[in-house]
Write a protein that holds these residues in place. Structure first.
Motif, mmCIF file in Angstrom:
data_model
loop_
_atom_site.group_PDB
_atom_site.id
_atom_site.type_symbol
_atom_site.label_atom_id
_atom_site.label_comp_id
_atom_site.label_asym_id
_atom_site.label_seq_id
_atom_site.Cartn_x
_atom_site.Cartn_y
_atom_site.Cartn_z
ATOM 1 N N LEU A 137 0.833 -1.205 0.000
ATOM 2 C CA LEU A 137 0.000 0.000 0.000
ATOM 3 C C LEU A 137 0.868 1.254 0.000
ATOM 4 O O LEU A 137 1.933 1.275 0.619
ATOM 5 N N PHE A 138 0.372 2.297 -0.644
ATOM 6 C CA PHE A 138 1.153 3.521 -0.836
ATOM 7 C C PHE A 138 0.253 4.742 -0.674
ATOM 8 O O PHE A 138 -0.950 4.687 -0.944
ATOM 9 N N TRP A 139 0.876 5.852 -0.270
ATOM 10 C CA TRP A 139 0.245 7.157 -0.334
ATOM 11 C C TRP A 139 1.124 8.107 -1.147
ATOM 12 O O TRP A 139 2.355 8.109 -1.001
ATOM 13 N N TYR A 140 0.430 8.906 -1.990
ATOM 14 C CA TYR A 140 1.085 9.917 -2.801
ATOM 15 C C TYR A 140 0.372 11.250 -2.603
ATOM 16 O O TYR A 140 -0.823 11.295 -2.303
ATOM 17 N N ASP A 193 5.735 -3.159 11.046
ATOM 18 C CA ASP A 193 4.978 -2.301 11.956
ATOM 19 C C ASP A 193 3.761 -1.703 11.256
ATOM 20 O O ASP A 193 3.868 -1.200 10.126
ATOM 21 N N ASN A 194 2.626 -1.718 11.938
ATOM 22 C CA ASN A 194 1.391 -1.212 11.329
ATOM 23 C C ASN A 194 1.374 0.297 11.187
ATOM 24 O O ASN A 194 0.588 0.842 10.411
ATOM 25 N N LEU A 195 2.195 1.000 11.953
ATOM 26 C CA LEU A 195 2.277 2.447 11.837
ATOM 27 C C LEU A 195 3.514 2.791 11.015
ATOM 28 O O LEU A 195 4.644 2.512 11.412
ATOM 29 N N VAL A 196 3.267 3.403 9.886
ATOM 30 C CA VAL A 196 4.344 3.708 8.950
ATOM 31 C C VAL A 196 4.563 5.209 8.940
ATOM 32 O O VAL A 196 3.612 5.981 8.824
ATOM 33 N N LYS A 197 5.806 5.623 9.044
ATOM 34 C CA LYS A 197 6.121 7.050 8.995
ATOM 35 C C LYS A 197 6.695 7.399 7.625
ATOM 36 O O LYS A 197 7.417 6.610 7.008
ATOM 37 N N GLY A 198 6.344 8.616 7.163
ATOM 38 C CA GLY A 198 6.796 9.013 5.842
ATOM 39 C C GLY A 198 7.302 10.439 5.817
ATOM 40 O O GLY A 198 7.712 10.984 6.819
ATOM 41 N N SER A 199 7.217 11.024 4.635
ATOM 42 C CA SER A 199 7.744 12.371 4.410
ATOM 43 C C SER A 199 6.819 13.427 4.994
ATOM 44 O O SER A 199 5.614 13.202 5.151
ATOM 45 N N TYR A 200 7.397 14.612 5.286
ATOM 46 C CA TYR A 200 6.671 15.816 5.699
ATOM 47 C C TYR A 200 5.826 15.605 6.953
ATOM 48 O O TYR A 200 4.812 16.273 7.135
#
Lengths: 116, 114
Positions: free
Chosen positions: A33-36, A54-61
């Motif tokens: 799964l992805f977010w853009y 891990d079910n909690l994924v950290k990303g950009s910004y």
């Protein structure tokens, strides 16, 4: 076939408040799964992904997303929204094609509006 | 940083013209994709390619063809442009496998057919 749904066309939130952009998915097997995010007249920028772990994924910004297998959801979150977060957000899932290939299936997008 | 470059940001073409949209990526990615984006419909896959000279149809291939003669370049061809092909076109690339499997996008080409 795999699919994703973004139930909200638009989300409004006040600056400084937490935000959530919703995504649910339908897959066979383990989901990728992805977010853009997309700013006006630009291409899509990758924010974060869930592959495993891990079910909690950290990303950009400062964005993060929570994978919930029982609810088949992958909601995007941020603890404190900024006006500059206003943009169009897409959820996507990787779908297997023929001959071992794969492609990406996108939701219809959610417009986030952060109000000053 | 991965860079995916589309040859034009904006194009205006006449109905019936043959239109070429070019996309180049510099990260040696095996997979390349063409999507079109329309309001309320999200991104819809037109064609994708997983190797040189290899291609698969996406969800809306009618009226389009593609070419991948070199690994870094993926072209979308509108054989005879029509007004209903007015849209934003997005090219993307990704690795074939592994954990770094996210797609990287170009800046988009906004095509208007008049």
């Amino acid at each position: 076939a795999q699919s994703v749904a973004q139930p909200e066309d638009q989300v409004n939130v006040a600056e400084g408040n937490p935000l959530t952009v919703k995504c649910t998915y339908s897959v066979s097997g383990n989901p990728y799964l992805f977010w853009y995010v997309q700013y006006p007249n630009r291409g899509l920028q990758f924010l974060l992904k869930y592959i495993t772990g891990d079910n909690l994924v950290k990303g950009s910004y400062g964005f993060e997303a929570e994978f919930n297998k029982s609810q088949t959801s992958f909601h995007l979150k941020k603890p404190s929204a900024l006006v500059s977060d206003s943009a169009l957000y897409f959820c996507a899932v990787r779908d297997s094609g023929t001959s071992g290939t794969y492609k990406y299936i996108f939701g219809t997008g959610t417009r986030l509006k952060v109000l000053a | 940083d991965v860079k995916v470059t589309q040859s034009s940001r904006y194009l205006v073409k006449r109905t019936g013209e043959k239109v070429f949209l070019e996309c180049v990526q510099d990260m040696d990615h095996e997979n390349m994709f063409w999507y079109r984006q329309d309001p309320g419909l999200g991104l819809r896959l037109i064609y994708f390619s997983y190797d040189v000279k290899m291609k698969e149809k996406g969800d809306i291939p009618e009226g389009y063809s593609v070419s991948r003669e070199k690994k870094e370049r993926f072209s979308l061809i509108l054989e005879s442009a029509s007004t209903n092909q007015t849209s934003m076109y997005l090219c993307a690339s990704s690795l074939w496998s592994g954990m770094n499997t996210e797609a990287f996008f170009g800046q988009g080409t906004r095509l208007t057919v008049v």
